[in-house]
Design a protein around this motif. Structure first.
Motif, PDB file in Angstrom:
ATOM      1  N   ALA A   1       0.833  -1.206   0.000  1.00 38.00           N
ATOM      2  CA  ALA A   1       0.000   0.000   0.000  1.00 38.00           C
ATOM      3  C   ALA A   1       0.865   1.252   0.000  1.00 38.00           C
ATOM      4  CB  ALA A   1      -0.919  -0.001   1.219  1.00 38.00           C
ATOM      5  N   LEU A   2       2.077   1.141   0.528  1.00 39.95           N
ATOM      6  CA  LEU A   2       3.004   2.274   0.542  1.00 39.95           C
ATOM      7  C   LEU A   2       3.862   2.319  -0.706  1.00 39.95           C
ATOM      8  CD1 LEU A   2       4.118   1.873   4.263  1.00 39.95           C
ATOM      9  CD2 LEU A   2       2.620   3.656   3.352  1.00 39.95           C
ATOM     10  N   LEU A   3       4.183   1.161  -1.236  1.00 36.85           N
ATOM     11  CA  LEU A   3       4.975   1.057  -2.463  1.00 36.85           C
ATOM     12  C   LEU A   3       4.213   0.171  -3.451  1.00 36.85           C
ATOM     13  CD1 LEU A   3       8.671   0.575  -1.284  1.00 36.85           C
ATOM     14  CD2 LEU A   3       7.694   2.569  -2.412  1.00 36.85           C
ATOM     15  N   PRO A   4       3.286   0.724  -4.215  1.00 42.48           N
ATOM     16  CA  PRO A   4       2.510  -0.080  -5.166  1.00 42.48           C
ATOM     17  C   PRO A   4       3.437  -0.856  -6.097  1.00 42.48           C
ATOM     18  CG  PRO A   4       1.555   2.107  -4.948  1.00 42.48           C
ATOM     19  CD  PRO A   4       2.853   2.141  -4.193  1.00 42.48           C
ATOM     20  N   GLY A   5       3.076  -2.104  -6.314  1.00 45.39           N
ATOM     21  CA  GLY A   5       3.897  -2.965  -7.149  1.00 45.39           C
ATOM     22  C   GLY A   5       4.829  -3.865  -6.369  1.00 45.39           C
ATOM     23  N   LEU A   6       5.021  -3.569  -5.075  1.00 46.66           N
ATOM     24  CA  LEU A   6       5.846  -4.442  -4.248  1.00 46.66           C
ATOM     25  C   LEU A   6       5.129  -5.788  -4.117  1.00 46.66           C
ATOM     26  CD1 LEU A   6       8.545  -3.765  -2.782  1.00 46.66           C
ATOM     27  CD2 LEU A   6       7.213  -3.558  -0.684  1.00 46.66           C
ATOM     28  N   PRO A   7       5.780  -6.916  -4.426  1.00 47.50           N
ATOM     29  CA  PRO A   7       5.082  -8.209  -4.458  1.00 47.50           C
ATOM     30  C   PRO A   7       4.903  -8.824  -3.067  1.00 47.50           C
ATOM     31  CG  PRO A   7       7.366  -8.509  -5.095  1.00 47.50           C
ATOM     32  CD  PRO A   7       7.181  -7.023  -4.896  1.00 47.50           C
ATOM     33  N   VAL A   8       4.086  -8.175  -2.262  1.00 49.37           N
ATOM     34  CA  VAL A   8       3.787  -8.648  -0.911  1.00 49.37           C
ATOM     35  C   VAL A   8       2.278  -8.736  -0.755  1.00 49.37           C
ATOM     36  CG1 VAL A   8       4.034  -8.206   1.563  1.00 49.37           C
ATOM     37  CG2 VAL A   8       5.875  -7.566   0.001  1.00 49.37           C
ATOM     38  N   ARG A   9       1.803  -9.851  -0.203  1.00 48.42           N
ATOM     39  CA  ARG A   9       0.368 -10.042  -0.024  1.00 48.42           C
ATOM     40  C   ARG A   9       0.100 -10.540   1.390  1.00 48.42           C
ATOM     41  NH1 ARG A   9       2.384 -14.823  -1.538  1.00 48.42           N
ATOM     42  NH2 ARG A   9       1.340 -16.722  -0.793  1.00 48.42           N
ATOM     43  N   PRO A  10      -1.117 -10.341   1.910  1.00 48.58           N
ATOM     44  CA  PRO A  10      -1.448 -10.871   3.239  1.00 48.58           C
ATOM     45  C   PRO A  10      -1.844 -12.336   3.177  1.00 48.58           C
ATOM     46  CG  PRO A  10      -3.306  -9.640   2.363  1.00 48.58           C
ATOM     47  CD  PRO A  10      -2.198  -9.515   1.347  1.00 48.58           C
ATOM     48  N   VAL A  11      -1.298 -13.136   4.086  1.00 51.74           N
ATOM     49  CA  VAL A  11      -1.707 -14.534   4.256  1.00 51.74           C
ATOM     50  C   VAL A  11      -2.278 -14.652   5.668  1.00 51.74           C
ATOM     51  CG1 VAL A  11      -1.008 -16.942   4.243  1.00 51.74           C
ATOM     52  CG2 VAL A  11       0.103 -15.319   2.684  1.00 51.74           C
ATOM     53  N   LYS A  12      -3.569 -14.831   5.749  1.00 50.44           N
ATOM     54  CA  LYS A  12      -4.251 -14.853   7.041  1.00 50.44           C
ATOM     55  C   LYS A  12      -3.867 -16.075   7.852  1.00 50.44           C
ATOM     56  CE  LYS A  12      -8.911 -15.152   9.044  1.00 50.44           C
ATOM     57  NZ  LYS A  12     -10.366 -15.216   8.752  1.00 50.44           N
ATOM     58  N   GLY A  13      -3.628 -15.852   9.132  1.00 53.44           N
ATOM     59  CA  GLY A  13      -3.370 -16.954  10.047  1.00 53.44           C
ATOM     60  C   GLY A  13      -4.168 -16.792  11.324  1.00 53.44           C
ATOM     61  N   GLN A  14      -5.000 -17.790  11.642  1.00 54.72           N
ATOM     62  CA  GLN A  14      -5.701 -17.804  12.926  1.00 54.72           C
ATOM     63  C   GLN A  14      -4.858 -18.624  13.904  1.00 54.72           C
ATOM     64  OE1 GLN A  14     -10.068 -18.304  12.811  1.00 54.72           O
ATOM     65  NE2 GLN A  14      -9.870 -18.563  10.593  1.00 54.72           N
ATOM     66  N   ILE A  15      -4.778 -18.158  15.131  1.00 53.22           N
ATOM     67  CA  ILE A  15      -3.918 -18.789  16.128  1.00 53.22           C
ATOM     68  C   ILE A  15      -4.596 -18.717  17.485  1.00 53.22           C
ATOM     69  CG2 ILE A  15      -2.607 -16.702  16.731  1.00 53.22           C
ATOM     70  CD1 ILE A  15      -0.048 -18.516  16.509  1.00 53.22           C
ATOM     71  N   LEU A  16      -4.361 -19.713  18.321  1.00 54.58           N
ATOM     72  CA  LEU A  16      -4.979 -19.795  19.641  1.00 54.58           C
ATOM     73  C   LEU A  16      -3.905 -19.784  20.714  1.00 54.58           C
ATOM     74  CD1 LEU A  16      -7.525 -22.707  18.989  1.00 54.58           C
ATOM     75  CD2 LEU A  16      -7.817 -20.264  18.510  1.00 54.58           C
ATOM     76  N   ARG A  17      -4.269 -19.283  21.881  1.00 55.86           N
ATOM     77  CA  ARG A  17      -3.417 -19.371  23.060  1.00 55.86           C
ATOM     78  C   ARG A  17      -4.205 -20.054  24.169  1.00 55.86           C
ATOM     79  NH1 ARG A  17      -0.921 -15.502  20.161  1.00 55.86           N
ATOM     80  NH2 ARG A  17       1.317 -15.271  20.510  1.00 55.86           N
ATOM     81  N   LEU A  18      -3.625 -21.134  24.691  1.00 61.87           N
ATOM     82  CA  LEU A  18      -4.222 -21.887  25.778  1.00 61.87           C
ATOM     83  C   LEU A  18      -3.432 -21.633  27.050  1.00 61.87           C
ATOM     84  CD1 LEU A  18      -4.684 -25.317  23.930  1.00 61.87           C
ATOM     85  CD2 LEU A  18      -6.196 -23.322  23.883  1.00 61.87           C
ATOM     86  N   ARG A  19      -4.080 -21.823  28.181  1.00 63.90           N
ATOM     87  CA  ARG A  19      -3.412 -21.625  29.473  1.00 63.90           C
ATOM     88  C   ARG A  19      -3.464 -22.914  30.256  1.00 63.90           C
ATOM     89  NH1 ARG A  19       0.011 -17.990  30.721  1.00 63.90           N
ATOM     90  NH2 ARG A  19      -1.344 -16.448  29.723  1.00 63.90           N
ATOM     91  N   GLY A  20      -2.282 -23.404  30.658  1.00 62.21           N
ATOM     92  CA  GLY A  20      -2.204 -24.656  31.401  1.00 62.21           C
ATOM     93  C   GLY A  20      -1.120 -24.608  32.451  1.00 62.21           C
ATOM     94  N   PRO A  21      -0.830 -25.728  33.055  1.00 62.09           N
ATOM     95  CA  PRO A  21       0.218 -25.768  34.080  1.00 62.09           C
ATOM     96  C   PRO A  21       1.602 -25.649  33.445  1.00 62.09           C
ATOM     97  CG  PRO A  21      -0.601 -27.965  33.661  1.00 62.09           C
ATOM     98  CD  PRO A  21      -1.486 -27.038  32.881  1.00 62.09           C
TER      99      PRO A  21
END
Length: 378
Positions: free
Chosen positions: A222-242
């Motif tokens: 978005a800052l440098l149009p033409g730069l070959p960078v794209r978003p790859v969505k990642g969902q991630i979880l955090r669990l709490r344990g001992p």
């Protein structure tokens, strides 16, 4: 001592880095330590992909057959991590929960074990250190593993770190080195016909710069149009344990998808992650949460008894060949430090060293030469 500045017109700097994730802050810290005046433009440093990241430093267990340049880059950065960590903890006064017990890759069936055996053979041709384990040996390392685990590989050289602590430490060290945080969103880069570039702020102000480094992750294009960078969505979880629920990273292939669990010293378990080509879809979906828990449960059944402490979405900055973009991008005075994909935390030391070298006339690490953005224009 630096200060955090509000929005508005700012004084000029030798270098302005757009993006306060791990790549931008690491490069800013290293560059400021070399005596340049450096500003980072970001309204909320560390709130993007770094905030969602698991923090694996795992070039060995993440190796693939077609990405040897990325492997060499990752190994070079992993080798630099102990010195990078020592300097950063010393200068920031922080403790980063860095751990180096290795990664345990496990297989639940004969087909999965055959895949791991083939991978181990390939890794050994590259000189990588991996150990073949039986199912019983895997469970001796990690008693919480499923009884159905048939065997696995131990990549002893892999490590991991807490990315959220890392960002806070980098910001502290950067400011102690004389750097300035401009707490504002960058709206664009002004490229005059002559003279130096500047960064236009969303408020309407500008930050003049000798040179600009675009380290805005998946938003870099978005800052440098033409730069070959794209978003790859990642969902991630955090669990709490001992504490001690797991002692090392556990990875496995489940239902055709890779799953991993990364333990923290305080009992947190990071569980991830999806990989979705959905643009900037920031929704945490029921299907994503279900699939992550389902797959992780196949490896470690007892995790279903842990507290679900957090769900998050991050946007990895992907490139066509999965190598980052580090170097001049075409417009005079503008460099890129982006496109790190799933390896931003791992590649922080080598990225920082490469950017600082480019800005000060030093020697760029050999492994980073393959990251020249010009490779897409040849």
């Amino acid at each position: 001592m630096s200060s955090t500045r509000p929005s508005g017109s700012e004084p000029g700097h030798d270098v302005v880095i757009v993006g306060g994730g791990v790549a931008g802050l690491a490069a800013a810290w290293r560059t400021a330590r070399r005596g340049l005046s450096v500003a980072v433009v970001d309204p909320a440093p560390g709130s993007g992909a770094t905030h969602a990241a698991a923090g694996m430093l795992a070039p060995v267990s993440e190796v693939t057959y077609t990405e040897e340049p990325l492997l060499r880059l990752g190994l070079a950065s992993l080798a630099a991590w102990p010195a990078f960590l020592a300097e950063l903890e010393d200068e920031s006064g922080a403790e980063l929960d860095y751990r180096a017990e290795g990664t345990l890759e496990v297989a639940r069936g004969a087909d999965d074990m055959a895949v791991l055996d083939d991978l181990a053979a390939f890794e050994r041709t590259l000189g990588l250190r991996v150990e073949r384990l039986t199912g019983r040996e895997c469970r001796s390392f990690e008693p919480m593993l499923s009884p159905s685990v048939r065997g696995g590989l131990l990549a002893r050289d892999d490590a991991w770190v807490d990315p959220r602590r890392l960002v806070r430490a980098l910001l502290t060290a950067f400011e102690k080195a004389g750097g300035t945080l401009v707490a504002e969103r960058a709206a664009g880069i002004v490229l005059p016909g002559r003279g130096s570039p500047s960064v236009r702020l969303a408020s309407g102000g500008t930050v003049p710069a000798g040179r600009v480094v675009v380290a805005a992750g998946s938003w870099s294009a978005a800052l440098l149009p033409g730069l070959p960078v794209r978003p790859v969505k990642g969902q991630i979880l955090r669990l709490r344990g001992p504490r001690g629920f797991l002692s090392r990273c556990v990875r496995g292939l489940v239902h055709g998808s890779p799953a991993y669990l990364v333990p923290r010293g305080d009992g947190e378990i990071v569980l991830g992650a999806t990989s979705e080509e959905l643009g900037y879809d920031a929704r945490v979906t029921a299907g994503g949460v279900y699939e992550l828990l389902r797959d992780a449960r196949e490896l470690v059944p007892g995790l279903t008894e842990l507290e679900l402490a957090e769900t998050a979405v991050g946007f990895r900055p992907g490139t066509p060949d999965n190598l980052p973009l580090i170097g001049p991008t075409g417009p005079p005075g503008v460099l890129a430090a982006t496109g790190h994909g799933r390896n931003g935390v791992l590649l922080a030391p080598v990225t920082a060293e490469a950017v600082a070298a480019l800005l000060t006339g030093g020697a760029v690490p050999e492994a980073a030469l393959s990251c020249d953005p010009g490779r897409f224009h040849s």
